[in-house]
Design a protein around this motif. Structure first.
Motif, PDB file in Angstrom:
ATOM      1  N   GLU A   1       0.884  -1.270  -0.041  1.00  0.00           N
ATOM      2  CA  GLU A   1      -0.135   0.082   0.065  1.00  0.00           C
ATOM      3  C   GLU A   1       1.031   1.298   0.035  1.00  0.00           C
ATOM      4  O   GLU A   1       0.430   2.177  -0.787  1.00  0.00           O
ATOM      5  N   ALA A   2       1.993   1.065   0.788  1.00  0.00           N
ATOM      6  CA  ALA A   2       3.062   2.409   0.772  1.00  0.00           C
ATOM      7  C   ALA A   2       3.792   2.688  -0.614  1.00  0.00           C
ATOM      8  O   ALA A   2       3.632   3.834  -0.955  1.00  0.00           O
ATOM      9  N   LEU A   3       3.817   1.727  -1.253  1.00  0.00           N
ATOM     10  CA  LEU A   3       4.539   1.689  -2.300  1.00  0.00           C
ATOM     11  C   LEU A   3       3.590   2.248  -3.467  1.00  0.00           C
ATOM     12  O   LEU A   3       3.958   3.211  -4.176  1.00  0.00           O
ATOM     13  N   CYS A   4       2.321   1.724  -3.368  1.00  0.00           N
ATOM     14  CA  CYS A   4       1.284   2.139  -4.431  1.00  0.00           C
ATOM     15  C   CYS A   4       0.972   3.592  -4.296  1.00  0.00           C
ATOM     16  O   CYS A   4       0.935   4.511  -5.074  1.00  0.00           O
TER      17      CYS A   4
ATOM     18  N   VAL B   1      -0.784   5.032  -7.558  1.00  0.00           N
ATOM     19  CA  VAL B   1      -1.482   4.077  -7.987  1.00  0.00           C
ATOM     20  C   VAL B   1      -2.916   4.211  -7.573  1.00  0.00           C
ATOM     21  O   VAL B   1      -3.126   4.552  -6.534  1.00  0.00           O
ATOM     22  N   GLY B   2      -3.862   3.784  -8.412  1.00  0.00           N
ATOM     23  CA  GLY B   2      -5.365   4.369  -8.254  1.00  0.00           C
ATOM     24  C   GLY B   2      -5.716   3.129  -7.393  1.00  0.00           C
ATOM     25  O   GLY B   2      -5.212   2.071  -6.788  1.00  0.00           O
ATOM     26  N   GLU B   3      -7.105   3.101  -6.692  1.00  0.00           N
ATOM     27  CA  GLU B   3      -7.355   2.580  -5.778  1.00  0.00           C
ATOM     28  C   GLU B   3      -7.766   0.967  -6.136  1.00  0.00           C
ATOM     29  O   GLU B   3      -7.307  -0.261  -5.527  1.00  0.00           O
ATOM     30  N   ALA B   4      -8.243   0.829  -7.416  1.00  0.00           N
ATOM     31  CA  ALA B   4      -8.476  -0.484  -7.874  1.00  0.00           C
ATOM     32  C   ALA B   4      -7.161  -1.424  -7.952  1.00  0.00           C
ATOM     33  O   ALA B   4      -6.924  -2.398  -7.803  1.00  0.00           O
TER      34      ALA B   4
ATOM     35  N   ALA C   1      -2.993  -5.257  -6.371  1.00  0.00           N
ATOM     36  CA  ALA C   1      -1.817  -5.599  -5.875  1.00  0.00           C
ATOM     37  C   ALA C   1      -1.532  -6.288  -4.441  1.00  0.00           C
ATOM     38  O   ALA C   1      -0.916  -7.067  -3.995  1.00  0.00           O
ATOM     39  N   VAL C   2      -2.471  -5.755  -3.523  1.00  0.00           N
ATOM     40  CA  VAL C   2      -2.577  -6.443  -2.222  1.00  0.00           C
ATOM     41  C   VAL C   2      -2.932  -7.935  -2.420  1.00  0.00           C
ATOM     42  O   VAL C   2      -2.481  -8.658  -1.590  1.00  0.00           O
ATOM     43  N   ASP C   3      -3.850  -8.034  -3.270  1.00  0.00           N
ATOM     44  CA  ASP C   3      -4.260  -9.043  -3.587  1.00  0.00           C
ATOM     45  C   ASP C   3      -3.360 -10.413  -4.095  1.00  0.00           C
ATOM     46  O   ASP C   3      -3.251 -11.211  -3.503  1.00  0.00           O
ATOM     47  N   LEU C   4      -2.578  -9.698  -4.900  1.00  0.00           N
ATOM     48  CA  LEU C   4      -1.233 -10.336  -5.368  1.00  0.00           C
ATOM     49  C   LEU C   4      -0.558 -11.027  -4.418  1.00  0.00           C
ATOM     50  O   LEU C   4       0.006 -12.039  -4.160  1.00  0.00           O
ATOM     51  N   ALA C   5      -0.164  -9.863  -3.384  1.00  0.00           N
ATOM     52  CA  ALA C   5       0.687 -10.196  -2.135  1.00  0.00           C
ATOM     53  C   ALA C   5       0.154 -11.067  -1.054  1.00  0.00           C
ATOM     54  O   ALA C   5       0.744 -11.978  -0.886  1.00  0.00           O
ATOM     55  N   THR C   6      -1.262 -11.246  -1.212  1.00  0.00           N
ATOM     56  CA  THR C   6      -1.976 -12.338  -0.171  1.00  0.00           C
ATOM     57  C   THR C   6      -1.869 -13.553  -0.873  1.00  0.00           C
ATOM     58  O   THR C   6      -1.421 -14.580  -0.368  1.00  0.00           O
ATOM     59  N   GLN C   7      -1.951 -13.782  -2.198  1.00  0.00           N
ATOM     60  CA  GLN C   7      -1.970 -14.927  -3.194  1.00  0.00           C
ATOM     61  C   GLN C   7      -0.376 -15.475  -3.175  1.00  0.00           C
ATOM     62  O   GLN C   7      -0.443 -16.611  -3.189  1.00  0.00           O
ATOM     63  N   ALA C   8       0.520 -14.598  -2.842  1.00  0.00           N
ATOM     64  CA  ALA C   8       1.771 -15.205  -3.135  1.00  0.00           C
ATOM     65  C   ALA C   8       2.167 -15.842  -1.695  1.00  0.00           C
ATOM     66  O   ALA C   8       3.122 -16.678  -1.796  1.00  0.00           O
ATOM     67  N   ARG C   9       1.405 -16.268  -0.631  1.00  0.00           N
ATOM     68  CA  ARG C   9       1.626 -16.703   0.459  1.00  0.00           C
ATOM     69  C   ARG C   9       0.974 -18.259   0.386  1.00  0.00           C
ATOM     70  O   ARG C   9       1.364 -19.303   1.083  1.00  0.00           O
TER      71      ARG C   9
ATOM     72  N   GLY D   1      -9.040 -13.493 -14.705  1.00  0.00           N
ATOM     73  CA  GLY D   1     -10.082 -13.445 -15.622  1.00  0.00           C
ATOM     74  C   GLY D   1      -9.816 -12.275 -16.357  1.00  0.00           C
ATOM     75  O   GLY D   1     -10.326 -11.675 -17.365  1.00  0.00           O
ATOM     76  N   GLY D   2      -8.283 -12.059 -16.678  1.00  0.00           N
ATOM     77  CA  GLY D   2      -8.109 -10.880 -17.736  1.00  0.00           C
ATOM     78  C   GLY D   2      -8.837  -9.577 -17.469  1.00  0.00           C
ATOM     79  O   GLY D   2      -9.201  -9.133 -16.414  1.00  0.00           O
ATOM     80  N   LEU D   3      -8.833  -8.957 -18.778  1.00  0.00           N
ATOM     81  CA  LEU D   3      -9.539  -7.723 -18.685  1.00  0.00           C
ATOM     82  C   LEU D   3     -10.964  -7.978 -18.306  1.00  0.00           C
ATOM     83  O   LEU D   3     -11.696  -6.882 -17.886  1.00  0.00           O
ATOM     84  N   TYR D   4     -11.293  -9.031 -18.274  1.00  0.00           N
ATOM     85  CA  TYR D   4     -12.852  -9.235 -18.164  1.00  0.00           C
ATOM     86  C   TYR D   4     -13.040  -8.917 -16.674  1.00  0.00           C
ATOM     87  O   TYR D   4     -14.208  -8.579 -16.334  1.00  0.00           O
ATOM     88  N   SER D   5     -12.209  -8.778 -15.762  1.00  0.00           N
ATOM     89  CA  SER D   5     -12.430  -8.360 -14.238  1.00  0.00           C
ATOM     90  C   SER D   5     -11.351  -7.830 -13.529  1.00  0.00           C
ATOM     91  O   SER D   5     -11.684  -7.339 -12.402  1.00  0.00           O
ATOM     92  N   SER D   6     -10.223  -7.632 -13.975  1.00  0.00           N
ATOM     93  CA  SER D   6      -9.285  -7.164 -13.199  1.00  0.00           C
ATOM     94  C   SER D   6      -8.059  -6.568 -14.201  1.00  0.00           C
ATOM     95  O   SER D   6      -7.581  -7.148 -15.274  1.00  0.00           O
TER      96      SER D   6
END
Length: 302
Positions: free
Chosen positions: A64-67, A72-75, A80-88, A97-102
């Protein structure tokens, strides 16, 4: 602030994607890695490890601090935070879902970073080789995309991705194998199919693109159906080491997409790809077949 180092076998994909994203946003914002690290109270070494995907447990507050620093926008910050969570997560696979959702399409991120793509497709022409009309016919068939503006935006995005193989500087090397059924599966009507196949024949003359047809007469490779797959490779350093480990991507369709990265999994698909190519038509015969079937569509023989 500190970030916890790797302590368990989890997928590298989300943290590699997160690192790429943060590096690109830092560059766009005009910060050196040392300046950015200082602003968010990280060491230069730690931020560099985050950007290269070498730290498994990146803290939410660091992301969040880097963004925030990079405006970087909220979305995208949430993604990015979701990616950090998934990395664990151990045994991770996920479909964004590609451009279709994210904005965080995991595959498009890999595709953009790749130096070589080896593909096999048995249902349709891959996105990097589609004409706008062919892409529109596929995208518009999805029941959730009902508005013309919605479809056009996705077609435009798909066409922009094709710059990867057409750009003058360091285009991606694309080695594509299409099952012969792709040539006969009518998508969008005869005129669209004829144009799409002629486009394939033309693109196949590029020095960085190889297109081969896997004919019906080749039967089943290894005696088993295997479906479409893509092997993404990321080039080598000056010392001959891979920049990133290769990844196998299997599009899930209605199910989640699957990403394979274990060495034994990569080896199986590399060997499968080699076996398939060994039963393909050569490049010239493949190009001739593409043009022949295009003529058949034009004459109304399909």
């Amino acid at each position: 602030m500190t970030s916890t180092e790797d302590d368990g076998p989890a997928s590298t994909l989300p943290r590699r994607q997160l690192g790429r994203f943060l590096r690109e946003r830092r560059d766009a914002a005009g910060f050196t890695i040392a300046d950015a690290a200082k602003l968010v109270d990280l060491s230069r070494a730690v931020l560099q490890r985050i950007e290269t995907g070498q730290i498994q447990k990146v803290r939410r507050q660091d992301v969040e601090a880097l963004c925030k620093t990079y405006d970087v926008g909220e979305a995208e910050t949430r993604a990015a935070v979701d990616l950090a969570t998934q990395a664990r997560v151990k045994g991770w696979y996920h479909a964004y879902g590609g451009l279709y959702s994210s904005a965080f399409n995991m595959y498009v991120g890999l595709e953009t970073a790749a130096r070589q793509l080896t593909t096999y497709h048995d249902q349709h022409i891959p996105g990097l080789l589609q004409t706008p009309d062919y892409a529109r016919a596929i995208i518009a068939a999805f029941p959730k995309f009902t508005g013309r503006e919605d479809v056009d935006r996705r077609v435009e995005h798909r066409m922009k991705r094709q710059a990867l193989i057409t750009r003058r500087t360091s285009p991606v090397a694309l080695d594509a194998v299409l099952h012969e059924s792709v040539l006969h599966r009518q998508i969008g009507g005869p005129k669209i199919m004829a144009a799409a196949l002629r486009h394939l024949a033309e693109v196949s003359t590029r020095s960085n693109v190889t297109i081969r047809i896997h004919p019906f007469k080749a039967g089943l490779t290894w005696g088993m159906p295997h479906g479409s797959f893509i092997i993404a490779q990321f080039g080598h350093t000056s010392k001959g080491q891979p920049v990133e480990p290769p990844v196998v991507y299997i599009e899930g369709g209605p199910a989640p997409d699957v990403y394979l990265e274990k060495p034994d999994e990569i080896l199986v698909y590399s060997e499968l790809s080699t076996a398939v190519r060994g039963t393909c038509l050569d490049e010239v015969k493949s190009r001739n077949l593409l043009r022949q079937v295009a003529k058949e569509f034009e004459r109304g023989e399909h």
